[in-house]
Design an enzyme around this catalytic site. Structure first.
Site, PDB file in Angstrom:
ATOM      1  N   ASP A  36      37.542  56.919  40.386  1.00  0.00           N
ATOM      2  CA  ASP A  36      36.189  55.990  41.401  1.00  0.00           C
ATOM      3  C   ASP A  36      36.814  56.154  42.903  1.00  0.00           C
ATOM      4  O   ASP A  36      36.075  56.031  43.640  1.00  0.00           O
ATOM      5  CB  ASP A  36      36.279  54.656  40.901  1.00  0.00           C
ATOM      6  CG  ASP A  36      37.501  53.654  41.115  1.00  0.00           C
ATOM      7  OD1 ASP A  36      38.597  54.130  41.249  1.00  0.00           O
ATOM      8  OD2 ASP A  36      37.354  52.461  40.834  1.00  0.00           O
ATOM      9  N   SER A 129      40.321  40.551  35.766  1.00  0.00           N
ATOM     10  CA  SER A 129      40.074  39.134  35.930  1.00  0.00           C
ATOM     11  C   SER A 129      40.033  38.821  37.417  1.00  0.00           C
ATOM     12  O   SER A 129      39.253  37.892  37.799  1.00  0.00           O
ATOM     13  CB  SER A 129      41.464  38.491  35.400  1.00  0.00           C
ATOM     14  OG  SER A 129      42.536  38.919  35.991  1.00  0.00           O
ATOM     15  N   SER A 130      40.676  39.374  38.403  1.00  0.00           N
ATOM     16  CA  SER A 130      40.444  39.333  39.560  1.00  0.00           C
ATOM     17  C   SER A 130      39.299  39.762  40.132  1.00  0.00           C
ATOM     18  O   SER A 130      38.393  39.287  41.005  1.00  0.00           O
ATOM     19  CB  SER A 130      41.544  39.898  40.504  1.00  0.00           C
ATOM     20  OG  SER A 130      41.867  41.492  40.187  1.00  0.00           O
ATOM     21  N   ASP A 174      35.457  48.118  39.262  1.00  0.00           N
ATOM     22  CA  ASP A 174      35.677  47.077  38.522  1.00  0.00           C
ATOM     23  C   ASP A 174      34.666  45.956  38.909  1.00  0.00           C
ATOM     24  O   ASP A 174      33.847  45.353  38.279  1.00  0.00           O
ATOM     25  CB  ASP A 174      36.903  46.348  38.618  1.00  0.00           C
ATOM     26  CG  ASP A 174      38.190  47.257  38.413  1.00  0.00           C
ATOM     27  OD1 ASP A 174      37.911  48.301  37.575  1.00  0.00           O
ATOM     28  OD2 ASP A 174      39.355  46.894  38.585  1.00  0.00           O
TER      29      ASP A 174
END
Ligand code: GLA
Length: 388
Positions: A36, A129-130, A174
């Site tokens: 990415d 999770s962040s 993400d």
């Protein structure tokens, strides 16, 4: 669960005013790893596990944060005048970073907030999770604070905050996967253009199983930024011979033709991974379109090998999870997912093999690594949403 969170919120912060509840998912990437930030393709999906947030706007400029995952930290406080990264602020650097980033993008937040979070994504698992906390915060600023942004903007602002506030040069995958998630679908995203399509994941007789290595990692202390720099350097070297704007512009033959421009052997391996992984991702999505799940699985396995041998981001824990998975009958494909260096693997496993998979891989992992792995059968869910 929501009721419990609201009760805890009221206990900590009082019951007055309008209190809202939100959810943002975690994500798993099926294939397209470390592509990415190389202008390549990714194929992630949002999960039904994620982060819950209970929130109230304040009249003053105070920020009060509490996480039920880190209760020992208690309430962490700061103000809107003091939006600077601070190690002592721990996880609250993520929501603070997003509030800061909205300001940088011309949407200065002037009212503080009380925010309680609870996440059911295993911490440090590589299931983002962040980014989930970042997108949750962005969604609150959109829905509750009335900031005029799309979910795609929230993804970009989240990435900006991660890069500029939290110092991790992550790509867009993400935050995009989380902000744009769609139940039952993975997102085929071209990170060079942000063009994307949703691809249904209809596995029928198989499930997606996440195997968590329990080796903790944080992107900040990993070799993530180093890999990114190696790829950037390799790109510069190739650009002396051909006008491309990212490694994602090359196919396999073109890479083989130009690779000698890269003057360092390790760097050549990193770039090879970026190019081949991007092509694999395109082929994998094509295979899925043709209902060829076996081919998709084979490409997942090849992805792991490339991340292990060329990109060198796996480590013994993730290698053990993948290699033990490959031995189990009924495993269609298995690979590490996310940044690597710990975290999780993702496997596609036939329904009737799931129990054997968990037992066999779990046993071998414990014997070799010395502590247990955890296994989760997951579902693909939607993006962020207001619950109440
Ligand atoms: C992390 C980053 C993403 C991506 C992956 C590797 O999850 O946040 O941007 O680079 O690693 O594919």
């Amino acid at each position: 669960m929501q009721e419990q969170l609201v009760a805890k919120f009221k206990e900590l912060f009082g019951a007055d005013g309008e209190i809202r509840t939100y959810f943002a998912p975690g994500r798993v990437n099926m294939i397209g790893e470390h592509t990415d930030y190389n202008g390549g393709h990714v194929f992630p999906c949002a999960l039904t596990i994620g982060t819950y947030g209970v929130v109230r706007k304040r009249e003053d400029n105070r920020l009060r944060f509490y996480s039920m995952n880190f209760e020992k930290l208690g309430i962490l406080e700061s103000t809107l005048d003091d939006l600077k990264p601070d190690p002592a602020a721990d996880w609250t650097n993520y929501p603070k970073g997003v509030i800061w980033a909205f300001g940088e993008k011309g949407m200065k937040i002037t009212q503080g907030m009380d925010l309680l979070l609870f996440g059911n994504i295993p911490n440090g698992s590589g299931l983002s999770s962040s980014a989930s906390v970042e997108v949750l915060t962005g969604y609150i600023l959109k829905d509750f604070y009335g900031c005029d942004v799309t979910n795609q903007d929230i993804a970009l602002i989240g990435q900006y905050s991660e890069n500029k506030f939290n110092g991790v040069n992550c790509g867009i995958m993400d935050q995009f996967a989380i902000a744009m998630g769609k139940k039952g679908h993975a997102i085929f995203l071209d990170t060079a253009t942000l063009e994307y399509t949703y691809a249904p994941i209809e596995l029928k007789d198989a499930k997606i199983v996440i195997s968590c290595s329990n080796k903790k990692r944080g992107l900040g202390d990993s070799k993530y930024n180093e890999r990114r720099a190696e790829c950037e350097k390799a790109l510069e070297e190739i650009q002396q011979y051909v006008g491309i704007s990212s490694l994602g512009d090359l196919n396999e033959e073109e890479f083989e033709k130009f690779k000698s421009a890269i003057k360092d052997e390790d760097r050549q391996k990193r770039a090879r991974h970026a190019v081949y992984e991007n092509q694999r991702t395109i082929k994998a999505v094509e295979a899925l379109k043709n209902n060829d799940v076996e081919m998709f699985g084979k490409l997942m396995n090849e992805s792991h090998v490339s991340l292990r041998d060329d990109y060198e981001v796996t480590g013994i824990e993730l290698d053990t999870l993948a290699e033990e998975a490959w031995k189990v009958d009924g495993v269609i494909g298995s690979r590490m997912t996310g940044a690597g260096f710990g975290g999780c693997s993702v496997s596609i496993v036939k329904n009737d093999a799931v129990d054997t998979f968990i037992e066999q891989v779990g046993k071998a992992y414990k014997e070799k690594i010395g502590y247990a792995a955890d296994f989760y059968v997951v579902e693909i869910g939607d993006g962020p949403t207001r619950l109440a």
